[in-house]
Structure formats: C-alpha cells, structure tokens
Design an enzyme around this catalytic site. Structure first.
Site, short mmCIF file in Angstrom:
data_model
loop_
_atom_site.label_atom_id
_atom_site.label_comp_id
_atom_site.label_asym_id
_atom_site.label_seq_id
_atom_site.Cartn_x
_atom_site.Cartn_y
_atom_site.Cartn_z
CE1 TYR A 1 42.99 36.66 43.35
CE2 TYR A 1 40.85 37.16 44.29
CZ TYR A 1 41.62 36.56 43.31
OH TYR A 1 41.00 35.87 42.31
CE LYS B 1 40.19 49.75 31.64
NZ LYS B 1 39.82 49.87 33.05
#
Length: 433
Positions: A102, A312
């Site tokens: 990450y 969304k």
C-alpha cells in the site's frame, strides 16, 4: 463476545436516523475487556473495544470493525490519516489493516511502496494511542516479478535496483517482516498476512482455474511449507504474533493447515482476508465450510465493492441520504481502477444489482453503505471470529461506515431474503472467467 444494543431494520420503510459524532461517542463500549473475557493482558484491559471478538482461535481481541488504510499515502495525507485513526480508535476500533504494497493504486504517479506503513509508523511515534492498545495487521506481497514492493524492503535506504521479484521464500519473508517493522516504528506485528500466494491461483475477481498457467509455474513455486517455516522463525523471534492468509483458495487453506501442523504452529493460523460483499459472495461455499472447521476467521475486503455499493455512483436516482461522490472519489480520480466494480466498466448485471440493493436500502431507511455493511456483519463466519474491514477517503465516509458497528444495525430476515433474491438472479456478477 459482548454486543451493544441492537437496532433492527425491516424492509418496511422506517424513518431515517442520523448518527452524529457526539452520539457515537455517547454509545456504550466494551470496558475492562480483560475482566469481561478473562484476558490477562494489560493492553486488553486498557482498551474500549466495540463488539469485541477473538480472531480465529487466537488471543487477538479485536473490534468488529477493522480500519483499512490502503488510501493512506495517495488519496489521504498524514493529517487525513491521523484524523481517521483518532476517530476510529475513539469509537472502539482497535484493529488496523495495512500492507507493504500500500497505498493503491499502483498506477498513480504518487505511488510509493510502503508509504502507508510509514504513515502508520509516524502515527505510532506520536503516541496518540498506545501501541499495546492496537492490533496491527500487515501483509507480505505474493509472487510479482520485478517488483517495486520487493525493492522497497531496503527501507530506509534507497530502493534496490533493478527491482527483484516478490516471492515467498524464507529470505524474502524475513526481509519483508523487518522492513515493515522499521516502517511502522514497532517491534512486533500482531497479524502477518500472506497477501496472495506464490503459486498460481485465480484471484482478484477471476473464477476459472487455468491449467496451463498452473503448469507454467509448478516448477518455480515456493512451497507453502517453506513460507510457513520462515513465519515460524519470525514468531519464535517475537517479530510476529499470528499468521493470516489472503486471496487464498480452499486448497490453499488446507495446505496451510497441513504445513502449520507439521511445524507445530497450527494455533498461530488465525485469519483469511478475501473479497466478500453483496456483489461477490464466493466465500459462502467451500471456503466458508473449510474456515468453519479450521476455526479461521474472515476479514472481508472491499465490502463496498470499491465504493460502488455506497450508491454514490448510481445512475438511476434512488432516494437515499448516502454521501455524494467527490473529485477525490476512487472511480472518478482513477479512470480504470478496479474495473470489475468501476461504474464505467462493470457489467450491466453488476450495475443493475447495485441499483436493486440501493432500493432495498432506501425502503429500509438505510443508506446503501449501511445495507452493504449490515449484510456482511450478518454472516456467521464474520460474527464468530472475524472482523469487517472498512476504509474511507473522507471523515464523513468513515463516520457513515463505522455507524453500523457502533449502532449495531441488524438486518431482519425479510431484508436478507430480498438481498438473496437479487443475488440469485445473477450470482457474483462482478466476477469473471
């Protein structure tokens, strides 16, 4: 396991309740966890843990929610990350998940392997929360040739050039562990996970085992026994406490059980972190059975399908109070990331199912995110000995995503039946051959 007051939601439309920051803080938490659950460790007794449970058969006492951090370093800077970590820990979340890989996506011009772990290290160094009160999980990357992730294991020195391969051999495991410890400013890792296997396995939305690909790798695979043996060494040295799997198959789980039994560390294999959400329920079958009998807890990732299930990105208007997308939203900022869930690339059946789930949420007076998270919370393989990974790019999203745990939102049988009806129309529509 100690639970808080349950708020049950039925499919009959209910009035929408608003969860504010102050109301979350006012909710009761698990206090003095050590006494309540007969834990002798001082760190457990000092922590307020929301809906506490043990991972697998381990003594890792964690919250039902786990804060995912893969946006820290690209979509979120240090200040954003620290604010999220402060909010999560103050609301009973003591479990943090990261990885040496990450942040994501790797295609971002801002990408640098290990940056997320470095942010966590800076947070730990500030002592805003005692390290002993956190359960930190990270991951070693599986097979990946010429990898910038493997190159970054030289931290804090310059990355290795040319980049070596990511493998799961003994030397790579030990180098990766030591690099993660340095980046995170800690001398131990609570849960060390194998991000994906060294061998070939269909993963990340793929469902078909390709024999030719498997045969091409068979003579070059690092054995699970070698990887497990290296992890045992790390346990013996006190650098890691428990082992977790990720993006693993039923066959792989069985092989890991055999290897750990041979090495006398069967009790150290605690979890598996695989994709699980309304659009990808592959874990429900053989893996759920295997993990039930092996006492391995699930840490589901992408419970909102990369944000698609938050509503969304819905193209058909459905009345919800869910949060709107922003220019920093993943699928708007990164045009081709996670295509199986991307609103511009996902299959019609995926998008149709997403709309139907949003409608079910609306009928129940929930946001789409609350429905999606509530569904994952309802699964026995999570309730028994797992934890649900949730992440966010804004504080508003984080508050919405943690609310189902703090409020203990429970979906009734009618809602779950409606969810199953949608699922049966097209199982796991986001997955491909």
């Amino acid at each position: 396991m100690i639970m808080m007051h349950v708020k049950s939601y039925s499919s009959r439309r209910s009035s929408r309740r608003m969860v504010s920051s102050s109301s979350l803080l006012g909710l009761s938490m698990l206090t003095a966890a050590a006494n309540a659950l007969s834990i002798s460790t001082s760190s457990a007794s000092a922590t307020n843990i929301c809906n506490a449970r043990y991972l697998g058969k381990s003594d890792l006492l964690v919250s039902e929610s786990c804060l995912g951090t893969m946006t820290f370093g690209i979509q979120n800077n240090d200040d954003d990350a620290f604010q999220q970590l402060d909010y999560a820990t103050s609301n009973g979340c003591n479990f943090i998940d990261t990885a040496e890989l990450y942040p994501v996506p790797l295609t971002s011009p801002d990408y640098r392997a290990g940056a997320t772990e470095e942010i966590l290290g800076r947070y730990i160094a500030k002592d805003r929360v005692s390290r002993e009160d956190l359960v930190i999980a990270t991951k070693i990357s599986g097979y990946s040739p010429n990898s910038s992730v493997a190159a970054a294991r030289s931290y804090p020195n310059e990355p290795i050039s040319p980049p070596p391969d990511c493998r799961l051999d003994s030397a790579s495991v030990k180098n990766a562990v030591d690099a993660s410890l340095r980046r995170m400013n800690t001398d131990y890792i609570d849960l060390y996970q194998v991000h994906w296997p060294d061998r070939y396995v269909p993963a990340f939305g793929m469902t078909t085992f390709r024999h030719k690909q498997a045969q091409q790798r068979e003579n070059d695979e690092v054995s699970i026994l070698e990887t497990a043996s290296a992890l045992k060494d790390m346990i013996d040295e006190g650098k890691i406490r428990y082992i977790g799997l990720s993006n693993e198959s039923t066959f792989g789980c069985s092989q890991w059980i055999d290897a750990c039994e041979q090495l006398g560390i069967r009790d150290k294999l605690a979890t598996i972190q695989n994709s699980y959400n309304l659009l990808d329920r592959r874990f429900d079958s053989e893996l759920a059975e295997a993990c039930h009998h092996y006492d391995i807890g699930l840490l589901p990732w992408s419970v909102l399908a990369g944000g698609l299930l938050s509503g969304k990105y819905n193209k058909r208007h459905i009345s919800t109070t869910g949060l709107a997308s922003t220019p920093n939203s993943r699928f708007l900022r990164f045009g081709e990331y996670m295509k199986r869930w991307h609103p511009n690339f996902a299959t019609k059946t995926t998008l149709d199912a997403t709309e139907e789930y949003s409608q079910i949420a609306s009928d129940a007076g929930l946001t789409p995110s609350e429905l999606a998270i509530g569904f994952v919370r309802s699964r026995e393989f999570v309730k028994k000995n797992g934890s649900v990974i949730v992440g966010a790019t804004t504080m508003e999203q984080l508050k919405e995503n943690l609310a189902p745990f703090v409020d203990n939102v429970t979906l009734d049988e009618e809602i779950l039946a409606r969810i199953d009806e949608v699922h049966l129309k097209c199982k796991d529509p986001c997955c491909s051959l």
